[in-house]
Design a protein around this motif. Structure first.
Motif, short mmCIF file in Angstrom:
data_model
loop_
_atom_site.label_atom_id
_atom_site.label_comp_id
_atom_site.label_asym_id
_atom_site.label_seq_id
_atom_site.Cartn_x
_atom_site.Cartn_y
_atom_site.Cartn_z
N TYR A 49 -43.89 -36.25 -8.16
CA TYR A 49 -43.89 -37.36 -7.22
C TYR A 49 -44.77 -36.99 -6.05
O TYR A 49 -44.48 -36.02 -5.35
N VAL A 50 -45.85 -37.73 -5.83
CA VAL A 50 -46.71 -37.50 -4.67
C VAL A 50 -46.32 -38.56 -3.65
O VAL A 50 -46.49 -39.76 -3.88
N VAL A 51 -45.76 -38.10 -2.53
CA VAL A 51 -45.22 -39.00 -1.52
C VAL A 51 -45.55 -38.49 -0.12
O VAL A 51 -45.95 -37.34 0.05
N VAL A 52 -45.36 -39.36 0.86
CA VAL A 52 -45.50 -38.98 2.26
C VAL A 52 -44.08 -38.88 2.82
O VAL A 52 -43.40 -39.91 2.96
N PRO A 53 -43.59 -37.67 3.09
CA PRO A 53 -42.22 -37.54 3.60
C PRO A 53 -42.14 -38.05 5.04
O PRO A 53 -43.04 -37.81 5.84
N THR A 54 -41.07 -38.78 5.34
CA THR A 54 -40.91 -39.32 6.68
C THR A 54 -39.77 -38.67 7.44
O THR A 54 -39.80 -38.63 8.67
N ARG A 55 -38.76 -38.18 6.73
CA ARG A 55 -37.68 -37.48 7.41
C ARG A 55 -36.83 -36.69 6.43
O ARG A 55 -36.81 -36.97 5.24
N LEU A 56 -36.15 -35.71 6.98
CA LEU A 56 -35.23 -34.86 6.23
C LEU A 56 -33.85 -35.15 6.80
O LEU A 56 -33.66 -35.10 8.02
N ARG A 57 -32.90 -35.51 5.95
CA ARG A 57 -31.57 -35.83 6.44
C ARG A 57 -30.50 -35.42 5.45
O ARG A 57 -30.80 -35.05 4.32
N VAL A 58 -29.26 -35.51 5.88
CA VAL A 58 -28.12 -35.18 5.03
C VAL A 58 -27.44 -36.48 4.63
O VAL A 58 -27.09 -37.29 5.48
N SER A 77 -24.23 -37.70 2.36
CA SER A 77 -23.00 -37.30 1.65
C SER A 77 -22.99 -35.79 1.37
O SER A 77 -22.66 -35.36 0.26
N GLY A 78 -23.39 -35.00 2.34
CA GLY A 78 -23.38 -33.56 2.21
C GLY A 78 -24.56 -32.97 1.45
O GLY A 78 -24.59 -31.77 1.21
N ARG A 79 -25.52 -33.79 1.07
CA ARG A 79 -26.70 -33.32 0.34
C ARG A 79 -27.94 -33.56 1.18
O ARG A 79 -28.11 -34.63 1.75
N GLU A 80 -28.84 -32.56 1.20
CA GLU A 80 -30.10 -32.72 1.94
C GLU A 80 -31.05 -33.60 1.13
O GLU A 80 -31.19 -33.42 -0.08
N ALA A 81 -31.69 -34.52 1.82
CA ALA A 81 -32.59 -35.46 1.16
C ALA A 81 -33.86 -35.64 1.97
O ALA A 81 -33.83 -35.61 3.20
N VAL A 82 -34.95 -35.85 1.28
CA VAL A 82 -36.22 -36.18 1.91
C VAL A 82 -36.42 -37.68 1.72
O VAL A 82 -36.43 -38.17 0.59
N GLU A 83 -36.54 -38.39 2.82
CA GLU A 83 -36.90 -39.80 2.78
C GLU A 83 -38.43 -39.83 2.78
O GLU A 83 -39.06 -39.16 3.59
N ALA A 84 -39.01 -40.61 1.87
CA ALA A 84 -40.46 -40.60 1.73
C ALA A 84 -40.98 -41.99 1.38
O ALA A 84 -40.22 -42.87 1.00
N THR A 85 -42.29 -42.13 1.53
CA THR A 85 -42.99 -43.37 1.21
C THR A 85 -44.07 -43.07 0.19
O THR A 85 -44.79 -42.07 0.32
N THR A 124 -48.25 -47.72 -2.72
CA THR A 124 -47.48 -48.96 -2.77
C THR A 124 -46.62 -49.19 -1.53
O THR A 124 -46.20 -50.31 -1.28
N GLY A 125 -46.31 -48.11 -0.79
CA GLY A 125 -45.45 -48.23 0.37
C GLY A 125 -43.98 -48.26 0.04
O GLY A 125 -43.14 -48.44 0.92
N ASP A 126 -43.64 -48.10 -1.24
CA ASP A 126 -42.24 -48.08 -1.66
C ASP A 126 -41.52 -46.88 -1.06
O ASP A 126 -42.09 -45.80 -0.93
N GLN A 127 -40.25 -47.07 -0.70
CA GLN A 127 -39.43 -46.00 -0.16
C GLN A 127 -38.77 -45.24 -1.32
O GLN A 127 -38.37 -45.85 -2.31
N ILE A 128 -38.67 -43.92 -1.18
CA ILE A 128 -38.03 -43.10 -2.20
C ILE A 128 -37.23 -42.01 -1.50
O ILE A 128 -37.63 -41.50 -0.46
N THR A 129 -36.06 -41.70 -2.05
CA THR A 129 -35.23 -40.61 -1.56
C THR A 129 -35.19 -39.54 -2.63
O THR A 129 -34.84 -39.82 -3.77
N ILE A 130 -35.57 -38.32 -2.25
CA ILE A 130 -35.55 -37.20 -3.19
C ILE A 130 -34.59 -36.16 -2.62
O ILE A 130 -34.78 -35.68 -1.50
N TYR A 131 -33.56 -35.84 -3.39
CA TYR A 131 -32.58 -34.85 -2.96
C TYR A 131 -33.11 -33.45 -3.23
O TYR A 131 -33.63 -33.18 -4.32
N LEU A 132 -32.98 -32.58 -2.24
CA LEU A 132 -33.51 -31.23 -2.37
C LEU A 132 -32.84 -30.45 -3.50
O LEU A 132 -33.49 -29.65 -4.17
#
Length: 72
Positions: free
Chosen positions: A31-40, A42-50, A54-62
């Motif tokens: 997945y080639v994305v532009v990460p916008t933030r790192l957050r938790v 439900s107790g899991r670290e996730a990267v919010e990205a675009t 296409t500009g679609d939002q995607i959440t990838i859990y670490l």
């Protein structure tokens, strides 16, 4: 599932701060994305990205990521 080092977290945080693309690898898919933030979530670290095209939002859990690298 990879365990990331402090250096890898720093690299990821710098990519977020500088708006750099990353290539995240998860279950054999890149997945080639532009990460916008790192957050938790439900107790899991996730990267919010675009998605850069296409500009679609995607959440990838670490804990699901095999690896990642900053795209130059």
């Amino acid at each position: 599932m990879a365990e990331f080092t402090h250096k890898q977290y720093d690299i990821l945080e710098r990519a977020i701060t500088n708006g750099r693309r990353i290539a995240a690898y998860r279950r054999g898919t890149e997945y080639v994305v532009v990460p916008t933030r790192l957050r938790v979530v439900s107790g899991r670290e996730a990267v919010e990205a675009t998605h850069p095209t296409t500009g679609d939002q995607i959440t990838i859990y670490l804990d699901e990521m095999d690896s990642f690298e900053v795209v130059k």
